[in-house]
Write an enzyme that holds these catalytic residues in place. Structure first.
Site, short mmCIF file in Angstrom:
data_model
loop_
_atom_site.label_atom_id
_atom_site.label_comp_id
_atom_site.label_asym_id
_atom_site.label_seq_id
_atom_site.Cartn_x
_atom_site.Cartn_y
_atom_site.Cartn_z
N GLU A 264 0.79 -1.24 0.00
CA GLU A 264 0.00 0.00 0.00
C GLU A 264 0.82 1.29 0.00
OE1 GLU A 264 0.19 -2.20 2.66
OE2 GLU A 264 0.27 -1.12 4.56
N HIS A 297 -8.34 -3.58 -0.53
CA HIS A 297 -7.54 -3.63 0.70
C HIS A 297 -6.42 -2.59 0.65
CE1 HIS A 297 -5.62 -5.80 4.14
NE2 HIS A 297 -4.53 -5.28 3.61
N GLU A 298 -5.65 -2.61 -0.42
CA GLU A 298 -4.51 -1.68 -0.49
C GLU A 298 -5.00 -0.24 -0.56
OE1 GLU A 298 -1.94 -3.19 0.30
OE2 GLU A 298 -2.55 -5.20 -0.25
N HIS A 301 -6.00 1.02 2.83
CA HIS A 301 -4.87 1.35 3.69
C HIS A 301 -4.53 2.85 3.64
CE1 HIS A 301 -3.30 -2.17 5.64
NE2 HIS A 301 -3.00 -2.84 4.55
#
Ligand code: B3K
Ligand code: ZN
Length: 855
Positions: A264, A297-298, A301
């Protein structure tokens, strides 16, 4: 062994930084064996004292403090340098080092992947780029200049581009500036011959953001799905968490050699190409779903990890547990809540419960480590996410949202702890969360035992819940935790006798009573409301009733699992279960994706864990044979409905990875997995394996190969030949071989691994063959001869010499060795000892294998 001398880092020994880097300017002059890195860092006094900077494998060329040459004041060791003598409260450190990305096979720091420069700095890779206080609580703004040959036209770093141009000869440069203070682990640099797939996004407040996915030329037409997922993630985070993106550009780069899924880095996510590139011919529905989840998800972040980061690596779950929870919510919203929950729990049980029950067990917030890379675990990630889910369930959705809001407002720009996170909820709800906090400090999966009594005369039903938390390494005594137990009480017609609710068990044992018109069938731990092992004696009739009637999709699925486990472990006659299963999978009111899950039987690994938990010896051959017998029985008894389903679920429209189509394909594939055992089934599989989207071909090919049906070898060979040019598709072929239960599987795997052209140094290839064999083929890995163990240990050692992180992660496959018989344990012990005795063992592998051996 290096681990004898390796230092153990302890949470209790945290001290704030002595010197804080505030601004960083880096200048890179890229060359494969001699990259120059000039760092100019403005430091401000923290607690003060000597300046200690982390640094590994760096050749220091010069060092100045405020322009004064300080080389004579430096003491350099294998892990960094110390500057002695007085320092002003603020000063500029300027140092030049030389590094060699080409020889960097560990894939940490700056390295080369197919001629492209890229970085991986989390957790401690930045210290392989320059001397720095490489710890997450030192947050600075970065300015980066990259000089490189024009044959690498794309030069990227974090933030926004502020300058670029030509240089003498065939060189050029680019300069980037990231205005957001960040820890060094979020630094990234990429230089390569890349093309981009572009789009744009307008944030809720109207800011325009350029979106770019960089890939190698030729791959640009495989980025559309990742881009779509990115835009949906950005919108979702605004809508659900009120989080907007904060730069004018967001970039993703796909890399072929990568130790994990993705990273990320601020504004410049770096991805394993496997989680970016997709086309109907090269990716399965599952790949698409993973791409969607990992892109999200990334991206998520950016707030949970980047804007608010971790004070130290013990707090890893602060960003990872929360971000996994957020990506699971996103995927559930995008697809199906029930299916997502079942898949998440299946993962949790397969990976985290396994970890929690073995020598690698550790709390969601570990208290010590030797190598932090070894703690990017299922416990930190997946159990960390479960803890967030429990918190939300306990305080309610609205309170959760308020608490998160307070957390963001209070801690934006800071490096935080779990106490900060919980503190926001304590303050916003006024609740005392100190007992709940035990979820972060106590390892081990609690066992929740439920017993009940029915007083027909009084119409009173009492339900007693009891919790027992097993001892884990370093933790013998545990305190009772707060366990949210979602429940329903069903009447004989399947109706809810009371509104479904939540019981909260916060003592070792408690009895809850209900006034009811009839004796209920309880449906406990609905939606898997806590990461515990529920034990309750049930009759077959009750399990079959719940499979047919439970209104909670998770528990409906769970009831089927319980039926299957009873058949597998106790040899119970599966007839009633299979009939109920037939009814459930042909129930057109239910989502095909959910029905596909109902048709999946427990894996050998799941049965090994259950057998071990029941205190019985684990015999991998017997477990495999029982699984085969149940599948045979299911194929026979359900043949007619499965044939109908196979026909009915055919997708005739053009391929789309959406959940609806994917669900139909999943159900069709589940039917085929069983039908391949029936007369004519292999013909269906051969036909499906020969053409169509990969999502139809691959399950068919797997069914053929794993059943050893006629024509399986020819089909595998045809597939290999057709896709030899594509590494990501070839990985799937490798995995089919690796996970085949056929008796000759190890021989085939050995032959592939041993051939000169097997690119084993690439983590994806290694994991697809060696890793998948050990983690996904229990019957062959645990072969009584020990040949599977020996083969695996050889390769783990070989990998350790080039890439310790990948070696250590793969070696976790040995963690369950104490489940097996004495002879197998002896064989594993010999391999573990051989690894531990190896010269130049990495601290990564040394720590993992050392802990496993101590079991
Ligand atoms: N934060 C990275 C993982 C880094 C792993 C370092 N060994 C990816 C993620 O969890 O999003
Ligand atoms: Zn993450």
């Amino acid at each position: 062994m290096r681990t004898d001398t390796a230092r153990t880092v302890k949470l209790a020994e945290y001290t704030p930084p002595a010197w804080i880097a505030e601004t960083v300017r880096l200048e890179f002059d890229l060359a494969p064996t001699a990259t120059r890195v000039l760092a100019r860092i403005r430091f401000r006094k923290g607690t003060g004292g000597k300046l200690r900077l982390d640094g590994e494998a760096l050749a220091l060329k010069s060092a100045f403090v405020d322009g004064e040459d300080v080389r004579k004041r430096l003491e350099i060791d294998g892990e960094g340098l110390t500057l002695s003598g007085p320092l002003p409260d603020e000063f500029t450190w300027e140092a030049e080092v030389e590094i060699a990305p080409e020889g960097n096979t560990a894939l940490e720091g700056l390295y080369l992947s197919n001629g492209m420069y890229c970085t991986q700095c989390e957790a401690e890779g930045f210290r392989k780029i320059t001397y720095f206080p490489d710890r997450p609580d030192v947050m600075a703004t970065y300015e980066v200049r990259i000089e490189a040959p024009k044959s690498l036209p794309v030069l990227l770093s974090n933030g926004e581009k502020i300058d670029e141009g030509a240089l003498e000869g065939d060189r050029h440069f680019a300069e980037w500036r990231d205005p957001w203070p960040k820890p060094s682990y979020l630094f990234a640099l990429v230089a390569g011959d890349l093309v981009s797939h572009d789009d744009q996004f307008v944030t809720e407040s109207g800011r325009e953001v350029e979106l770019k996915i960089f890939v190698r030329p030729g791959d640009e037409d495989r980025c559309a799905y990742a881009m779509d997922a990115l835009k949906r993630s950005m919108r979702w985070d605004e809508r659900v968490y009120g989080r907007e993106y904060d730069l004018s550009i967001f970039m993703i780069v796909a890399v072929d050699d990568f130790n994990m899924g993705a990273m990320e880095n601020k504004g410049l996510n770096i991805f394993n190409s496997k989680y970016v590139l997709a086309s109907p011919e090269t990716a399965t529905d599952r790949d698409y779903a993973l791409i969607e989840g990992i892109i999200a998800h990334e991206y998520f972040h950016n707030w949970t990890g980047n804007r608010i980061t971790c004070r130290d690596w013990f707090q890893l779950c602060l960003k990872e547990g929360l971000t996994v929870y957020r990506d699971q919510q996103f995927s559930a919203d995008a697809r199906s809540h029930a299916v997502q929950r079942i898949e998440d729990v299946a993962q949790l049980r397969a990976r985290q419960f396994r970890e929690d029950a073995g020598p690698l067990a550790h709390p969601v917030r570990p208290e010590e480590y030797i190598e932090i890379n070894n703690f990017y675990t299922a416990t930190v990630y997946e159990k960390g996410a479960e803890v967030i889910g429990m918190l939300r369930r306990l305080i309610g959705h609205d309170e959760y949202r308020k608490g998160v809001e307070l957390y963001f407002n209070r801690h934006d720009g800071q490096a935080c702890t779990i106490e900060d996170w919980l503190g926001a909820f304590q303050d916003s709800t006024g609740r005392d969360l100190s007992q709940f906090a035990l979820w972060y400090s106590q390892a081990g999966t609690p066992k929740l035992t439920a017993t009940s009594a029915w007083d027909a005369e009084a119409g009173e039903y009492s339900l007693t819940l009891r919790q027992d938390i097993p001892a884990t390494p370093g933790q013998d005594v545990k305190m009772p935790m707060v366990i949210p137990v979602a429940y329903g009480l069903l009447g004989s017609e399947g109706q809810e006798l009371v509104p479904p609710g939540l019981l909260v068990l916060d003592k070792t044992e408690e009895t809850f009573t209900f006034r009811l018109p009839e004796e209920p069938v309880p449906s406990l731990l609905r939606e898997f409301s806590a990461p515990v092992i529920l034990e309750r004696e049930t009759s077959e009739a009750e399990r079959v009733f719940l499979l047919a009637n439970d209104t909670d999709a998770f528990n409906k699925w769970e009831a089927g699992r319980a039926c299957a486990r009873a058949a597998l472990m106790e040899g119970a006659d599966p007839a009633a279960y299979l009939d109920a299963l037939a009814a459930a999978v042909t129930d057109d009111r239910q989502d095909p994706a959910f029905r596909a899950l109902l048709l999946g039987f427990p894996s050998d690994e799941e049965m090994a864990a259950a057998t071990h938990a029941a205190g019985k010896p684990v015999d991998p051959d017997a477990i495999h044979a029982a699984g085969e017998a149940l599948r045979e029985a299911a194929a026979e008894r359900l043949e007619a409905p499965l044939r109908d389903l196979y026909a009915a679920m055919e997708v005739t429209e053009a391929y789309s990875p959406d959940a609806e189509q994917a669900g139909r394909r999943a159900l069709r594939a589940a039917a085929l997995r069983l039908l391949v055992r029936r007369p004519g089934g292999a013909d269906l599989a051969r036909a499906a394996a020969a053409s169509g989207p990969l999502s139809e071909q691959l399950p068919a090919l797997t069914a053929l190969a794993h059943s050893g049906a006629e024509g399986a070898d020819a089909a595998m060979e045809a597939f290999r030949a057709a896709w030899a040019h594509d590494p990501l598709v070839t990985d799937k072929w490798l995995m089919i071989h690796a996970m085949s239960p056929q008796p000759d599987a190890l021989d085939k795997v050995k032959a592939i691994a041993g051939s000169d052209d097997f690119p084993w140094r690439n983590p994806n290839r290694f994991r697809s063959l060696i890793g998948a064999f050990a983690a996904g083929n229990p019957v062959r890995f645990h072969d009584a001869s020990g040949a599977g163990y020996r083969f695996f240990a050889d390769w783990v050692l070989k990998m350790d010499g080039v890439n310790p992180q990948t070696a250590a992660r793969t070696a976790g496959a040995f963690e369950t060795w104490r489940r097996y018989d004495v002879k197998r344990q002896g064989l594993v012990a010999a391999e573990l000892d051989r690894i531990l005795a190896a010269p130049r063992l990495s601290k990564d592998l040394g720590e993992i294998v050392g802990r496993i051996r101590k079991a």
